[in-house]
Each structure stands twice: as C-alpha cells, then as structure tokens.
Design an enzyme around this catalytic site. Structure first.
Site, PDB file in Angstrom:
ATOM      1  N   ASN A 134      24.176   0.574   2.428  1.00 46.42           N
ATOM      2  CA  ASN A 134      22.918   1.336   2.394  1.00 46.42           C
ATOM      3  C   ASN A 134      21.825   0.391   1.904  1.00 46.42           C
ATOM      4  O   ASN A 134      21.786   0.049   0.727  1.00 46.42           O
ATOM      5  CB  ASN A 134      23.087   2.532   1.441  1.00 46.42           C
ATOM      6  N   TRP A 135      20.963  -0.002   2.810  1.00 42.43           N
ATOM      7  CA  TRP A 135      19.939  -1.007   2.476  1.00 42.43           C
ATOM      8  C   TRP A 135      18.732  -0.392   1.774  1.00 42.43           C
ATOM      9  O   TRP A 135      17.792  -1.111   1.420  1.00 42.43           O
ATOM     10  CB  TRP A 135      19.514  -1.765   3.736  1.00 42.43           C
ATOM     11  N   LYS A 136      18.726   0.921   1.644  1.00 41.60           N
ATOM     12  CA  LYS A 136      17.642   1.630   0.943  1.00 41.60           C
ATOM     13  C   LYS A 136      16.263   1.132   1.415  1.00 41.60           C
ATOM     14  O   LYS A 136      16.100   0.785   2.585  1.00 41.60           O
ATOM     15  CB  LYS A 136      17.812   1.478  -0.572  1.00 41.60           C
ATOM     16  N   HIS A 162      21.864  11.855  -0.281  1.00 43.15           N
ATOM     17  CA  HIS A 162      21.978  10.764  -1.256  1.00 43.15           C
ATOM     18  C   HIS A 162      21.311  11.210  -2.559  1.00 43.15           C
ATOM     19  O   HIS A 162      20.288  11.893  -2.538  1.00 43.15           O
ATOM     20  CB  HIS A 162      21.308   9.505  -0.706  1.00 43.15           C
ATOM     21  N   GLU A 203      19.468   9.790  -4.585  1.00 43.69           N
ATOM     22  CA  GLU A 203      18.051   9.414  -4.738  1.00 43.69           C
ATOM     23  C   GLU A 203      17.154  10.409  -3.986  1.00 43.69           C
ATOM     24  O   GLU A 203      16.033  10.691  -4.419  1.00 43.69           O
ATOM     25  CB  GLU A 203      17.831   7.967  -4.260  1.00 43.69           C
ATOM     26  N   GLU A 214      29.621   9.969  -4.916  1.00 42.93           N
ATOM     27  CA  GLU A 214      28.785   8.978  -5.585  1.00 42.93           C
ATOM     28  C   GLU A 214      28.323   9.535  -6.929  1.00 42.93           C
ATOM     29  O   GLU A 214      27.301  10.249  -6.986  1.00 42.93           O
ATOM     30  CB  GLU A 214      27.558   8.659  -4.729  1.00 42.93           C
ATOM     31  N   GLY A 271      23.635   2.105  -8.806  1.00 41.12           N
ATOM     32  CA  GLY A 271      22.638   1.101  -9.182  1.00 41.12           C
ATOM     33  C   GLY A 271      22.620   0.759 -10.657  1.00 41.12           C
ATOM     34  O   GLY A 271      21.697   0.113 -11.134  1.00 41.12           O
ATOM     35  N   SER A 298      27.946   1.288  -7.602  1.00 41.67           N
ATOM     36  CA  SER A 298      28.164  -0.071  -8.105  1.00 41.67           C
ATOM     37  C   SER A 298      29.458  -0.712  -7.586  1.00 41.67           C
ATOM     38  O   SER A 298      30.139  -1.432  -8.314  1.00 41.67           O
ATOM     39  CB  SER A 298      28.122  -0.083  -9.636  1.00 41.67           C
ATOM     40  N   GLY A 351      25.316   0.061  -2.139  1.00 41.44           N
ATOM     41  CA  GLY A 351      23.887  -0.183  -2.173  1.00 41.44           C
ATOM     42  C   GLY A 351      23.597  -1.645  -2.461  1.00 41.44           C
ATOM     43  O   GLY A 351      23.628  -2.507  -1.576  1.00 41.44           O
ATOM     44  N   GLY A 352      23.358  -1.956  -3.729  1.00 41.02           N
ATOM     45  CA  GLY A 352      22.934  -3.294  -4.136  1.00 41.02           C
ATOM     46  C   GLY A 352      23.772  -4.433  -3.572  1.00 41.02           C
ATOM     47  O   GLY A 352      23.228  -5.441  -3.095  1.00 41.02           O
TER      48      GLY A 352
HETATM   49  C1  PEP Z   1      24.202   3.837  -2.964  1.00 47.45           C
HETATM   50  O1  PEP Z   1      23.044   3.549  -2.712  1.00 47.45           O
HETATM   51  O2  PEP Z   1      24.739   4.737  -2.331  1.00 47.45           O
HETATM   52  C2  PEP Z   1      24.894   3.104  -4.007  1.00 47.45           C
HETATM   53  C3  PEP Z   1      26.102   3.449  -4.289  1.00 47.45           C
HETATM   54  O3  PEP Z   1      24.202   2.076  -4.637  1.00 47.45           O
HETATM   55  P1  PEP Z   1      24.852   0.925  -5.571  1.00 47.45           P
HETATM   56  O4  PEP Z   1      26.030   0.365  -4.819  1.00 47.45           O
HETATM   57  O5  PEP Z   1      23.758  -0.068  -5.777  1.00 47.45           O
HETATM   58  O6  PEP Z   1      25.304   1.583  -6.840  1.00 47.45           O
END
Ligand code: PEP
Length: 253
Positions: free
Chosen positions: A11-13, A97, A99, A169, A175, A215, A236-237
């Site tokens: 997920n490049w957000k 999600h 966010e 999640e 994050g 994470s 994500g990251g």
């Molecule tokens: C996500 O954006 O779904 C996520 C899990 O982010 P991260 O891996 O950065 O925690």
C-alpha cells in the site's frame, strides 16, 4: 482445507510522483521472481495507477486502488468510481483502511457500500479491519473485529467469497513499528476465520485469505507467515523501497 495462495500487497498510500511510482514498479517487475506460489499486488495513489499499469504490462503483479466511491458516475466531486478503476486495469480495491476510518470518517456502513460497489463491478475487495490500542487494552478486540466484519460484509453472500480478501490491521501496529506478535495476529485471524465459517461455511471460510498488516518488514515477515491462518501481508512503509518489499514477497516458509 483448501490451499490459499499467499498474497503480498504493498500500500503506497499518499507517496510518489508518477515518475517515482513507475521506477518502483519497474524495480519490482524485474526483482520479484516468485509468482508461481504467491500473488503480488501494489496499490499506488490514484494519480499513478495508469502509469504503473503500463510499467507493469506483462508482469503478474496486480494493481489495487486504495479506496473508491460507491456510485459508478455522477456529481461527486473528487471521487473515483469502480468502473474508472477497472478501466485503469485494477484488479482489487482496498476498503476500510484504518486511515480512512480515522481521518476521513468512514464507517462500517460506508465501507460496506464501497465493497459492494467494487464487487458489482467485478473488482476484488481487500476489506481492512482492526482494533485501536484502547480497544485492545479494554479487552474488546474480538468484539470490535466481529462488529467490523458484520458491518463490512453486510449483504454479501457466498458467491462473493472468491473476490474477497480480509486484512487484519491492528491500528496500534500501523506505521508505528510495533508489530503484533505472531501469536496475537494468529489469534485474531483464527477468530476471523471462525466468524467466516459461521457466516458462510467451513469450506468458504477456509478459502478466504486473511492478510496481516501493521509494521510488516523483512525482519518479521517469516514468523508472521509461518502462522496457519496468516495468508499474506498488507504492507505500508516497508513496501516503499524495492529491496524491502521484494524480500517481504520472498518470505521464507
Ligand atoms: C498499511 O498501510 O496498511 C500498513 C500496514 O502500514 P505499515 O506497514 O507502514 O504499518
């Protein structure tokens, strides 16, 4: 029990210009070699989907949107519809999600409308659910997950199961660098699968993939993927750098 093909999704957000997104897509296209036994998905920002689709032409890497609206067209300024996403070559859409829930007021009901709109347009759904730290500490994790699952899947039947992916999640792990332990994640995933079995039946529940997100990184992906009910990762990251996402996709069994 049916075999569930692992699914590793990045997920490049809200990251990357078109040129940056294309560069990462090209790095993944040449760097990922394990496609026979795992599925790979990337979710660029809307602005880069078309260019990433062109860059990934001929590759098995699939495209996802990070969100969508539930109407197909109309006076909805700023929104993007499922038919538009199909037109760009998307295979999946992420809905719910944390966010989106936290910063943009999404509810189980609006998440469900988005999921149904995607399915109606022949797009597969990655439905995200997860508890906050406060809810976990109050011992409410499983109740929250049950509620989010019930709301998110409202009106969906067994016929949608093969187009449905869940992503557990925990909000406190997204994050933050605080990953759920493999045991915590497995407990939630097993609970969700049991819930799916009650809703549908064992065969359907055993066919639906449940991703873990929060994470995930090269250092912890192997132990997470070793859990019986963890069928992939939403990242994500650590999906923003080619080498790191390639190592995650290349998790060791
Ligand atoms: C996500 O954006 O779904 C996520 C899990 O982010 P991260 O891996 O950065 O925690």
């Amino acid at each position: 029990m049916s075999v569930r093909m692992p699914l590793m999704a990045g997920n490049w957000k809200m990251h990357f210009t078109v040129a940056e997104a294309v560069a990462l897509a090209e790095e993944l296209k040449t760097g990922i070699s394990r496609f026979d036994d795992r599925e790979v998905v990337v979710a660029p920002p809307f602005t880069a989907i078309a260019a990433v689709a062109s860059a990934l032409a001929g590759s098995p890497i699939r495209l996802s949107a990070q969100n969508c609206y539930w109407e197909n067209q109309g006076a909805f300024t700023g929104e993007v519809s499922p038919p538009m996403l199909r037109d760009l070559g998307c295979h999946y859409g992420i809905v719910g999600h944390s966010e989106r829930r936290q910063f943009f007021g999404e509810t189980n009901e609006s998440v469900n409308r988005r999921a149904r709109a995607l399915l109606a347009n022949n797009l597969a759904v990655i439905l995200c659910i997860g508890e906050t730290l406060e809810e976990r500490e109050a011992g409410k994790t499983l109740d929250v997950l049950a509620e989010q699952l019930k709301g998110g899947l409202e009106g969906l039947g067994e016929e949608h199961a093969d187009q449905l992916v869940l992503a557990y999640e925990p909000v406190w792990a997204i994050g933050t660098g605080h990953t759920a332990t493999p045991e915590q994640a497995q407990e939630a995933h097993a609970f969700l699968r049991g819930n799916l079995a009650e809703r549908f039946n064992n065969t359907v529940a055993n066919s639906i993939r449940i991703l873990y997100g929060g994470s995930v990184k090269p250092e912890n992906v192997d132990e997470l993927m070793a859990q019986p009910d963890i069928d992939g990762a939403l990242v994500g990251g650590a999906s923003l750098k080619g080498a790191s996402f390639i190592r995650i996709v290349d998790f060791e069994e």
